[in-house]
Design an enzyme around this catalytic site. Structure first.
Site, short mmCIF file in Angstrom:
data_model
loop_
_atom_site.label_atom_id
_atom_site.label_comp_id
_atom_site.label_asym_id
_atom_site.label_seq_id
_atom_site.Cartn_x
_atom_site.Cartn_y
_atom_site.Cartn_z
N ASP A 1 0.84 -1.20 0.00
CA ASP A 1 0.00 0.00 0.00
C ASP A 1 0.87 1.25 0.00
O ASP A 1 0.82 2.07 0.91
CB ASP A 1 -0.93 -0.01 1.20
CG ASP A 1 -1.87 -1.21 1.18
OD1 ASP A 1 -3.08 -1.02 0.97
OD2 ASP A 1 -1.39 -2.36 1.35
N TYR B 1 -2.22 4.46 -5.97
CA TYR B 1 -3.40 5.18 -5.48
C TYR B 1 -3.81 6.27 -6.48
O TYR B 1 -4.12 7.39 -6.10
CB TYR B 1 -3.14 5.76 -4.10
CG TYR B 1 -3.23 4.73 -3.00
CD1 TYR B 1 -4.35 4.63 -2.19
CD2 TYR B 1 -2.19 3.83 -2.80
CE1 TYR B 1 -4.44 3.65 -1.19
CE2 TYR B 1 -2.27 2.85 -1.82
CZ TYR B 1 -3.39 2.77 -1.03
OH TYR B 1 -3.47 1.80 -0.05
N HIS C 1 -11.36 -3.27 7.55
CA HIS C 1 -11.34 -4.30 6.50
C HIS C 1 -11.73 -5.67 7.04
O HIS C 1 -11.10 -6.68 6.72
CB HIS C 1 -9.97 -4.35 5.82
CG HIS C 1 -9.68 -3.14 4.98
ND1 HIS C 1 -10.51 -2.72 3.96
CD2 HIS C 1 -8.65 -2.27 5.00
CE1 HIS C 1 -10.01 -1.63 3.40
NE2 HIS C 1 -8.88 -1.32 4.02
N HIS D 1 -3.86 -0.84 6.67
CA HIS D 1 -2.76 0.12 6.73
C HIS D 1 -2.09 0.09 8.11
O HIS D 1 -2.14 1.06 8.89
CB HIS D 1 -3.26 1.52 6.39
CG HIS D 1 -3.89 1.59 5.03
ND1 HIS D 1 -4.74 2.59 4.64
CD2 HIS D 1 -3.78 0.75 3.96
CE1 HIS D 1 -5.14 2.38 3.40
NE2 HIS D 1 -4.57 1.26 2.97
#
Length: 428
Positions: A101, A143, A284, A315
């Site tokens: 990420d 992103y 999540h 994250h």
């Protein structure tokens, strides 16, 4: 790497030639590749994008563990250098950098700099022996999120890393990016990244519910999922958001891939997903795609002696004890699951956790951005380290046992300890 002795070199320009010059100590050769372009209209924003030139040059017959110098396009004076990874089956330690990420923030830049600390100060020389053999991003790369030009910026940001060592990637949910007109998924990712060479199959996709990550997407072959060997390890990269159920192309591929591993060459097997099978963060939870992947794939990974499964998406950083089917087991009897979704993305860190912690939770921390290092030491032990950007040394570090060896197939026996406690936790 796209196969034994092969490397795919890609770069992006407004316009230019698709040629690369490569050479080791014995001299240089020129290799001609291809140039492509693509158009894309984002399904959410409606923004239209026409790419510049995307150049692909395949460098074949490279020697393993060898330094090469190269230049691309017409920039003959801009010479870069890289070192190829060790050959499959080669003995000796290997280390890889694992990032999740990543995004494009100041924290992202700090993570890239930390992951490629060996890049600093070497000029146009190859990275020294002992530097990471390659880097791997476990999904959610740029992103871009409907602004395709951000893919161009992401390429520039990661150039310091990708120009010096192989950079392996696979899709996360932020790579889905469906085209408004064709409904084909993963459009920007598919055009920009070439991993193992497999025939690509893509079909128009359906998003049932973004909130629960409920998709019906077809993306098989290509750079969706693949595997490769470096040194004494086999690495398997999978796609959480393409079909994974028994009978799907990805399930059949994974089963055949794991069945075909030559443990005399690569006794270690490591797997990589985007959505984590084990996650004790409050974020999540209950996602359809991840749950379906876990139900289908976890038994395959455990049965084939996979040592560790790495993921992103959440994250934060988290590591489990060895676990099979939701139950903690002794070291060497099941995979360790590790989440490294703390690369630097703009959505921020997640530091809220389920309490009380499940028995399989070993360590969790959502307060820092960073990345991890996996070092294969020998056929039975590997060292995993989590390196936050704001610390000098590892914050969490543990020795991993090779299940293939300790379950008896490799000549060993028993787990790493009869009390089920991880042996050799260095710092946590």
């Amino acid at each position: 790497p796209r196969g034994a002795g092969g490397n795919a070199t890609l770069w992006y320009t407004p316009m230019g030639s698709s040629a690369a010059r490569q050479g080791a100590a014995g001299g240089a050769i020129e290799v001609t590749g291809t140039t492509s372009n693509y158009e894309y209209t984002d399904d959410w924003s409606g923004e239209y994008y026409a790419s510049g030139d995307i150049h692909r040059v395949f460098l074949d017959a490279l020697e393993p563990d060898t330094a090469y110098w190269y230049s691309v396009g017409e920039a003959t004076e801009d010479v870069r250098a890289f070192r190829t990874p060790p050959a499959p089956g080669a003995t000796g330690e290997i280390e890889i950098a694992i990032i999740g990420d990543l995004g494009q923030t100041g924290n992202s830049n700090a993570t890239v700099a930390r992951a490629c600390a060996a890049c600093a100060g070497v000029g146009d020389e190859p990275l020294p022996p002992g530097a990471p053999a390659f880097a791997l991003i476990v999904g959610d790369l740029s992103y871009a999120d409907g602004a395709p030009a951000r893919w161009d910026a992401f390429g520039r940001m990661t150039e310091v890393l990708a120009s010096r060592m192989p950079l392996m990637v696979f899709p996360g949910n932020h790579e889905i990016e469906m085209d408004r007109d064709t409904k084909e998924p993963f459009v920007n990712y598919r055009h920009r990244y070439v991993m193992a060479q497999q025939q690509e199959t893509v079909a128009p996709g359906v998003v049932h519910d973004w909130d629960t990550y409920d998709f019906d997407l077809t993306y098989d072959g290509g750079s969706s999922y693949y595997s490769f060997d470096v040194g004494r390890a086999h690495f398997v990269c999978l796609n959480t958001y393409a079909a994974t159920a028994p009978g799907s192309a990805q399930y059949a591929w994974l089963e055949a891939d794991l069945d075909g591993v030559d443990r005399s060459l690569t006794p270690w097997v490591f797997a990589f997903y985007h959505g984590p099978f084990y996650n004790s963060n409050v974020n999540h939870q209950g996602e359809v795609a991840t749950a379906a992947s876990r139900e289908a794939m976890e038994p395959l990974l455990a049965a084939h002696g996979v040592a560790a499964v790495f993921a992103g998406h959440v994250h934060s950083y988290e590591r489990t004890h060895p676990v099979v089917g939701g139950a903690r087991v002794a070291p060497g009897l099941g995979p360790v699951y590790i989440v490294v979704g703390d690369g630097g993305n703009r959505e921020g860190l997640y530091n809220a956790w389920q309490e009380p912690a499940a028995e399989w939770v070993a360590y969790r921390n959502g307060s820092s951005y960073g990345h991890g290092r996996l070092k294969v030491l020998n056929d039975t032990k590997a060292l995993w380290s989590w390196l936050p950007n704001n610390t000098v040394s590892a914050e969490d570090e543990v020795y991993l046992e090779n299940p293939w060896y300790y379950q008896g197939s490799g000549g060993g026996g028993g787990g790493g300890g009869d009390d089920g406690v991880d042996q050799g936790v260095i710092a946590a």
